[in-house]
Design an enzyme around this catalytic site. Structure first.
Site, PDB file in Angstrom:
ATOM      1  CD1 TRP A 104      21.151  23.883  33.012  1.00  0.00           C
ATOM      2  CD2 TRP A 104      20.163  22.556  34.533  1.00  0.00           C
ATOM      3  NE1 TRP A 104      21.884  23.951  34.175  1.00  0.00           N
ATOM      4  CE2 TRP A 104      21.312  23.162  35.121  1.00  0.00           C
ATOM      5  CE3 TRP A 104      19.399  21.685  35.294  1.00  0.00           C
ATOM      6  CZ2 TRP A 104      21.680  22.903  36.449  1.00  0.00           C
ATOM      7  CZ3 TRP A 104      19.772  21.440  36.612  1.00  0.00           C
ATOM      8  CH2 TRP A 104      20.896  22.043  37.173  1.00  0.00           C
ATOM      9  CG  ASP A 174      14.839  25.727  32.321  1.00  0.00           C
ATOM     10  OD1 ASP A 174      14.817  26.795  32.969  1.00  0.00           O
ATOM     11  OD2 ASP A 174      15.582  24.774  32.610  1.00  0.00           O
ATOM     12  CE  LYS A 198      20.229  29.527  37.236  1.00  0.00           C
ATOM     13  NZ  LYS A 198      21.412  29.092  37.907  1.00  0.00           N
TER      14      LYS A 198
HETATM   15  N1  PMP Z   1      17.453  25.023  34.394  1.00  0.00           N
HETATM   16  C1  PMP Z   1      18.499  25.849  34.213  1.00  0.00           C
HETATM   17  C2  PMP Z   1      18.690  26.493  32.878  1.00  0.00           C
HETATM   18  C3  PMP Z   1      19.376  26.108  35.274  1.00  0.00           C
HETATM   19  O1  PMP Z   1      20.420  26.927  35.099  1.00  0.00           O
HETATM   20  C4  PMP Z   1      19.144  25.494  36.525  1.00  0.00           C
HETATM   21  C5  PMP Z   1      20.017  25.759  37.739  1.00  0.00           C
HETATM   22  N2  PMP Z   1      21.266  26.162  37.533  1.00  0.00           N
HETATM   23  C6  PMP Z   1      18.054  24.623  36.650  1.00  0.00           C
HETATM   24  C7  PMP Z   1      17.224  24.426  35.569  1.00  0.00           C
HETATM   25  C8  PMP Z   1      17.758  23.935  37.958  1.00  0.00           C
HETATM   26  O2  PMP Z   1      17.246  24.884  38.810  1.00  0.00           O
HETATM   27  P1  PMP Z   1      16.900  24.611  40.331  1.00  0.00           P
HETATM   28  O3  PMP Z   1      18.205  24.430  41.029  1.00  0.00           O
HETATM   29  O4  PMP Z   1      16.168  25.846  40.714  1.00  0.00           O
HETATM   30  O5  PMP Z   1      16.051  23.390  40.399  1.00  0.00           O
END
Ligand code: PMP
Length: 364
Positions: A104, A174, A198
């Protein structure tokens, strides 16, 4: 009621049963409104109350001072990769420093690079992202506009035990996959963002917490929907917000405050839960191998492998027969991943741990 399984999905993921039951009870008509949450206007007094309570609960849980705004946006954490850089980096004569500890964080860098100078000051790729850096490994630019990190990398299962030490430069985080799992030192942060799906609620809302002075310093050429100032001024109702998702976040925060007793208590419970699995891994004589190094282990996503892929498949299949679902790891790490967010009860961990011990004993 239909039987519920233990759902170890990385997200969307389990919600507290009492929250689902409350939502179910009130789905046809909210007590005071006589209308469903799915039917009320976002401009109604009923939704206004929900929004206010949800924000107040988040402020109480995370001890958020008044110079921070709490916003409920859409587009997921993925949109924030771009939006935060548009607001905090575009047009600045300063770099942004990024600490990359997994998938991420890598994506966040890619989007920020469109907006200005990005320095990746630490990248765990060479070790397949199995740890977070020590403070001594971070070579921070004293002129940096901000330092971005991913407090918990959901796919790799590596988590910062606490905020990285970076002097006075604001942290941008994040926090999607460990938001509300433990207390944080809010004053270290310039901006926090987290997709709800989550720990906070169902998919649909992204919570953004931003310090006012940073927000005000954004450039003036931003599109309306990508300007934090607009959302702050309009109290997250510039356009139609994700009403149902915000309502559920409200119920989850109520559960955290009233049933769990706050984030300190939640963190203690989460550590206990995670350690049930990590102890089983450590005591397995190498049968189970953890992906993350011990000092960087995630309390939310436990990633591990077995001696071979056939055994992994067999374990996943047998686990399902016992009501233990969604244990397959992400393909980039392989093996298994047990996502054990706030709402996963301790009993789910005991059931998984006991099954892992039994499975191992049978292979001997
Ligand atoms: N950052 C992290 C740490 C994640 O776990 C996720 C989704 N699993 C995201 C960003 C992306 O999130 P979204 O699907 O809400 O765009």
């Amino acid at each position: 009621m239909t039987k519920r399984v233990y759902n170890f999905s990385p997200g969307p993921s389990m919600l507290p049963l009492v929250v689902l039951e409350a939502a179910q009870r009130d789905l046809v008509a909210l007590p005071d409104a006589g209308m469903s949450i799915l039917e009320i206007s976002h401009r109604s007094k009923w939704f206004d109350q929900i929004l206010q309570e949800t924000e107040a609960n988040l402020r109480q849980l995370l001890q958020i001072p008044n110079n921070y705004h709490v916003l409920f946006l859409q587009g997921g954490a993925t949109t924030q990769f771009s939006m935060l850089a548009m607001n905090l980096l575009r047009g600045k004569n300063q770099p942004a420093d990024y600490i990359v500890t997994g998938t991420w964080g890598t994506k966040a860098v890619k989007e920020a690079q469109r907006e200005g100078e990005v320095r990746v000051i630490w990248n765990g790729k060479a070790d397949n992202y199995n740890r977070v850096p020590q403070n001594s490994e971070l070579n921070v630019d004293s002129q940096a506009a901000y330092i971005h990190f991913t407090s918990n990398e959901t796919i790799q299962g590596v988590e910062f035990p606490t905020e990285p030490e970076t002097g006075n430069i604001p942290l941008v985080c994040d926090m999607s996959s460990d938001f509300l799992s433990r207390p944080i030192n809010i004053n270290r942060y310039g901006l926090i963002y987290a997709g709800a799906q989550k720990n906070a609620g169902p998919a649909g809302a992204t919570v953004v917490i931003i310090r006012d002075d940073l927000m005000q310093a954004a450039p003036n050429d931003l599109h309306t929907m990508l300007d934090y100032r607009i959302h702050a001024a309009e109290k997250s109702c510039y356009n139609t917000p994700p009403v149902f998702s915000i309502y559920l976040i409200g119920l989850v925060t109520r559960w955290l405050l009233n049933d769990i007793g706050g984030l300190e208590a939640m963190a203690t419970l989460n550590r206990e839960k995670a350690n049930l699995l990590y102890d089983a891994i450590d005591q397995s004589n190498g049968f189970y191998k953890g992906h993350a190094r011990p000092e960087s282990r995630s309390m939310m996503n436990v990633t591990f492998t077995l001696p071979n892929a056939d055994l992994e498949k067999q374990l996943i299949k047998e686990a399902e027969a016992r009501g233990l679902y969604e244990l397959k790891g992400h393909r980039s790490v392989g093996g298994l991943r047990a996502s054990i967010y706030n709402a996963m009860p301790r009993d789910g961990l005991v059931a998984l741990r006991d099954f892992m011990l039994e499975f191992q004993a049978r292979q001997a």
